[in-house]
Design a protein around this motif. Sequence first.
Motif, PDB file in Angstrom:
ATOM      1  N   LYS A  38      37.560  22.257  60.487  1.00 42.42           N
ATOM      2  CA  LYS A  38      38.962  21.577  61.331  1.00 42.42           C
ATOM      3  C   LYS A  38      38.754  22.015  62.620  1.00 42.42           C
ATOM      4  CE  LYS A  38      42.690  19.353  60.800  1.00 42.42           C
ATOM      5  NZ  LYS A  38      42.979  19.041  62.292  1.00 42.42           N
ATOM      6  N   ASP A  39      39.028  20.634  63.478  1.00 42.88           N
ATOM      7  CA  ASP A  39      39.317  21.027  64.992  1.00 42.88           C
ATOM      8  C   ASP A  39      38.259  21.830  65.650  1.00 42.88           C
ATOM      9  OD1 ASP A  39      41.393  19.023  64.691  1.00 42.88           O
ATOM     10  OD2 ASP A  39      42.984  20.588  64.499  1.00 42.88           O
ATOM     11  N   ASN A  40      36.857  21.740  65.511  1.00 39.37           N
ATOM     12  CA  ASN A  40      35.941  22.263  66.058  1.00 39.37           C
ATOM     13  C   ASN A  40      36.080  23.915  65.520  1.00 39.37           C
ATOM     14  OD1 ASN A  40      33.745  22.227  67.826  1.00 39.37           O
ATOM     15  ND2 ASN A  40      34.664  23.616  69.125  1.00 39.37           N
ATOM     16  N   ASN A  41      36.910  24.230  64.372  1.00 36.95           N
ATOM     17  CA  ASN A  41      36.820  25.501  63.971  1.00 36.95           C
ATOM     18  C   ASN A  41      36.045  25.467  62.575  1.00 36.95           C
ATOM     19  OD1 ASN A  41      38.490  26.637  66.007  1.00 36.95           O
ATOM     20  ND2 ASN A  41      40.199  25.880  65.149  1.00 36.95           N
ATOM     21  N   LEU A  42      35.303  26.516  62.295  1.00 35.18           N
ATOM     22  CA  LEU A  42      34.757  26.945  60.832  1.00 35.18           C
ATOM     23  C   LEU A  42      35.490  27.766  60.406  1.00 35.18           C
ATOM     24  CD1 LEU A  42      32.316  25.413  60.012  1.00 35.18           C
ATOM     25  CD2 LEU A  42      31.145  27.544  60.459  1.00 35.18           C
ATOM     26  N   TYR A  43      35.834  27.748  59.089  1.00 35.56           N
ATOM     27  CA  TYR A  43      36.893  28.476  58.114  1.00 35.56           C
ATOM     28  C   TYR A  43      35.762  28.796  57.217  1.00 35.56           C
ATOM     29  CZ  TYR A  43      40.932  26.653  60.562  1.00 35.56           C
ATOM     30  OH  TYR A  43      41.952  26.412  61.529  1.00 35.56           O
ATOM     31  N   VAL A  44      35.518  30.141  56.986  1.00 36.65           N
ATOM     32  CA  VAL A  44      34.615  30.508  56.086  1.00 36.65           C
ATOM     33  C   VAL A  44      35.145  31.611  55.102  1.00 36.65           C
ATOM     34  CG1 VAL A  44      32.588  31.791  55.799  1.00 36.65           C
ATOM     35  CG2 VAL A  44      32.870  30.297  57.729  1.00 36.65           C
ATOM     36  N   SER A  45      35.341  31.517  53.944  1.00 34.75           N
ATOM     37  CA  SER A  45      35.733  32.730  52.926  1.00 34.75           C
ATOM     38  C   SER A  45      34.642  33.352  52.417  1.00 34.75           C
ATOM     39  CB  SER A  45      36.627  31.834  51.952  1.00 34.75           C
ATOM     40  OG  SER A  45      35.901  31.057  50.988  1.00 34.75           O
ATOM     41  N   VAL A  46      34.964  34.604  52.053  1.00 41.79           N
ATOM     42  CA  VAL A  46      34.002  35.575  51.601  1.00 41.79           C
ATOM     43  C   VAL A  46      34.425  36.446  50.537  1.00 41.79           C
ATOM     44  CG1 VAL A  46      32.734  35.695  54.032  1.00 41.79           C
ATOM     45  CG2 VAL A  46      34.431  37.334  53.218  1.00 41.79           C
ATOM     46  N   GLU A  47      33.418  36.860  49.655  1.00 40.94           N
ATOM     47  CA  GLU A  47      33.953  37.909  48.602  1.00 40.94           C
ATOM     48  C   GLU A  47      34.848  38.911  48.718  1.00 40.94           C
ATOM     49  OE1 GLU A  47      30.827  38.826  45.986  1.00 40.94           O
ATOM     50  OE2 GLU A  47      30.509  36.781  45.109  1.00 40.94           O
ATOM     51  N   LEU A  48      34.686  39.690  49.895  1.00 40.44           N
ATOM     52  CA  LEU A  48      35.383  40.724  50.139  1.00 40.44           C
ATOM     53  C   LEU A  48      36.749  40.517  51.114  1.00 40.44           C
ATOM     54  CD1 LEU A  48      32.632  43.096  51.542  1.00 40.44           C
ATOM     55  CD2 LEU A  48      33.630  43.109  49.463  1.00 40.44           C
ATOM     56  N   LYS A  62      37.010  33.732  66.001  1.00 41.94           N
ATOM     57  CA  LYS A  62      38.405  33.720  66.660  1.00 41.94           C
ATOM     58  C   LYS A  62      39.456  34.376  66.021  1.00 41.94           C
ATOM     59  CE  LYS A  62      39.481  29.692  68.184  1.00 41.94           C
ATOM     60  NZ  LYS A  62      39.733  27.968  68.276  1.00 41.94           N
ATOM     61  N   ASN A  63      39.337  34.505  64.849  1.00 42.95           N
ATOM     62  CA  ASN A  63      40.459  35.157  63.859  1.00 42.95           C
ATOM     63  C   ASN A  63      39.923  35.414  62.491  1.00 42.95           C
ATOM     64  OD1 ASN A  63      42.951  35.947  63.104  1.00 42.95           O
ATOM     65  ND2 ASN A  63      43.463  33.846  62.303  1.00 42.95           N
ATOM     66  N   ILE A  64      40.387  36.638  62.002  1.00 44.64           N
ATOM     67  CA  ILE A  64      40.277  36.937  60.472  1.00 44.64           C
ATOM     68  C   ILE A  64      41.624  37.206  59.742  1.00 44.64           C
ATOM     69  CG2 ILE A  64      39.097  38.572  59.042  1.00 44.64           C
ATOM     70  CD1 ILE A  64      37.357  39.638  61.408  1.00 44.64           C
ATOM     71  N   ILE A  65      41.566  36.212  58.579  1.00 41.38           N
ATOM     72  CA  ILE A  65      42.599  36.414  57.712  1.00 41.38           C
ATOM     73  C   ILE A  65      42.079  37.282  56.537  1.00 41.38           C
ATOM     74  CG2 ILE A  65      44.163  35.159  56.174  1.00 41.38           C
ATOM     75  CD1 ILE A  65      43.410  32.642  57.812  1.00 41.38           C
ATOM     76  N   GLU A  66      42.941  38.284  56.527  1.00 42.00           N
ATOM     77  CA  GLU A  66      42.677  39.475  55.471  1.00 42.00           C
ATOM     78  C   GLU A  66      43.670  39.391  54.493  1.00 42.00           C
ATOM     79  OE1 GLU A  66      40.472  43.922  55.190  1.00 42.00           O
ATOM     80  OE2 GLU A  66      41.256  42.895  57.066  1.00 42.00           O
ATOM     81  N   PHE A  67      43.425  39.379  53.112  1.00 41.64           N
ATOM     82  CA  PHE A  67      44.558  39.604  52.136  1.00 41.64           C
ATOM     83  C   PHE A  67      44.501  40.904  51.592  1.00 41.64           C
ATOM     84  CE2 PHE A  67      42.503  35.391  51.600  1.00 41.64           C
ATOM     85  CZ  PHE A  67      43.742  34.426  51.827  1.00 41.64           C
ATOM     86  N   PRO A  68      45.622  41.295  51.152  1.00 43.90           N
ATOM     87  CA  PRO A  68      45.831  42.747  50.799  1.00 43.90           C
ATOM     88  C   PRO A  68      44.960  43.014  49.770  1.00 43.90           C
ATOM     89  CG  PRO A  68      47.958  41.315  51.055  1.00 43.90           C
ATOM     90  CD  PRO A  68      46.892  40.521  51.040  1.00 43.90           C
ATOM     91  N   LEU A  69      44.825  44.275  49.393  1.00 39.03           N
ATOM     92  CA  LEU A  69      43.854  44.872  48.551  1.00 39.03           C
ATOM     93  C   LEU A  69      44.858  44.797  46.930  1.00 39.03           C
ATOM     94  CD1 LEU A  69      42.937  48.445  50.013  1.00 39.03           C
ATOM     95  CD2 LEU A  69      41.514  46.511  49.482  1.00 39.03           C
ATOM     96  N   ILE A  70      43.773  44.541  45.937  1.00 37.81           N
ATOM     97  CA  ILE A  70      44.400  44.397  44.647  1.00 37.81           C
ATOM     98  C   ILE A  70      44.022  45.518  43.788  1.00 37.81           C
ATOM     99  CG2 ILE A  70      44.381  41.997  44.753  1.00 37.81           C
ATOM    100  CD1 ILE A  70      41.737  41.897  43.207  1.00 37.81           C
ATOM    101  N   GLU A  71      44.540  45.611  42.684  1.00 34.59           N
ATOM    102  CA  GLU A  71      44.338  46.865  41.618  1.00 34.59           C
ATOM    103  C   GLU A  71      43.525  46.203  40.465  1.00 34.59           C
ATOM    104  OE1 GLU A  71      47.204  49.352  40.289  1.00 34.59           O
ATOM    105  OE2 GLU A  71      47.592  50.226  42.515  1.00 34.59           O
TER     106      GLU A  71
END
Length: 318
Positions: A38-48, A62-71
Amino acid sequence: MLRIAITFIFLIGIAHGKVFKKIDVVDLKSAITEIRVKDNNLYVSVELGKIFVLDLTTKKTKNIIEFPLIENYFGEKLNPKVFSIDICNNGNIVAVIEGSDGTRELKFIDRQTGSISTVIEGKKRISMTKVRFVNDNQVVVATTGDEILLVTLKNGKIHYRKSVGMSTFSDMEINESKTLVAVGDESGDVHIADVKSGNLIKDLTGINVDRLFNVDFRGGKVASGGRDRRVAVYDLKTGKGKRFDGKFLVFGLGLSPSGKYLAYLFNDKNDVAVVNTETGSKVDMLTGHNYTVSVVLFLDESNIIIGCDDGKIFFWRR
């Protein structure tokens, strides 16, 4: 004379399958699960548990979106696997991620604030796998039970939850107009459903005879590939399909925007075949991927992005 020489070299390149050139490689150190643009940005999701936002021109993060740890069931803290992501026209993001104790959650990431909110909680025990935006406030979600759901993001309301097949879900893709979804499953069939109602429109059958792993839906064509080492490319209007064979399980494939070209995992050496879906002819064989190819995405008719299980993203151009 120079033009003649250049043309001759180009034709020689086609004859030897050297149409695409590898122009860049980015290593994100974690298995790639999905790639969106989207808009010259590549959004890549990973397993970790992360979504990387890369500048498509520079290939820099440019940015990293990090999800909280789970149990998990044993109380251990883990990074949640990100199963699927999509980007809205306004830049907002949705994601299906792993929740605690083996559950799955639907998350919403606001572009303006960067805040992460939960649309569907894990305690609802909905085994979500894939998500696609329909409009700014609605998404269609697929589950492992071969169901699709239409969900309003603002309040988490589920407008319908309907089965489209009788097997275990494999993959889903939405068309460009956001009106139809193609759902592949363990039967080898591809089910076309109406996004607004969830009703089944038609089944595309006759080529794949075993579990599908990947589906794409672009340019009025639907491609599917799976365990039987076959790839089908169906014309949505006629329902007729063409068969392309590989030498390995087809874990990744992608259609060009026009549907004219198809790229798919071809063999156990992780080579990717590029073919012309109209003529059935081979265009190229992309080599040099060291781990299983999980994501194949055409940016346009001349640029292909390939994501692998070792976390590397390959950029190919002709």
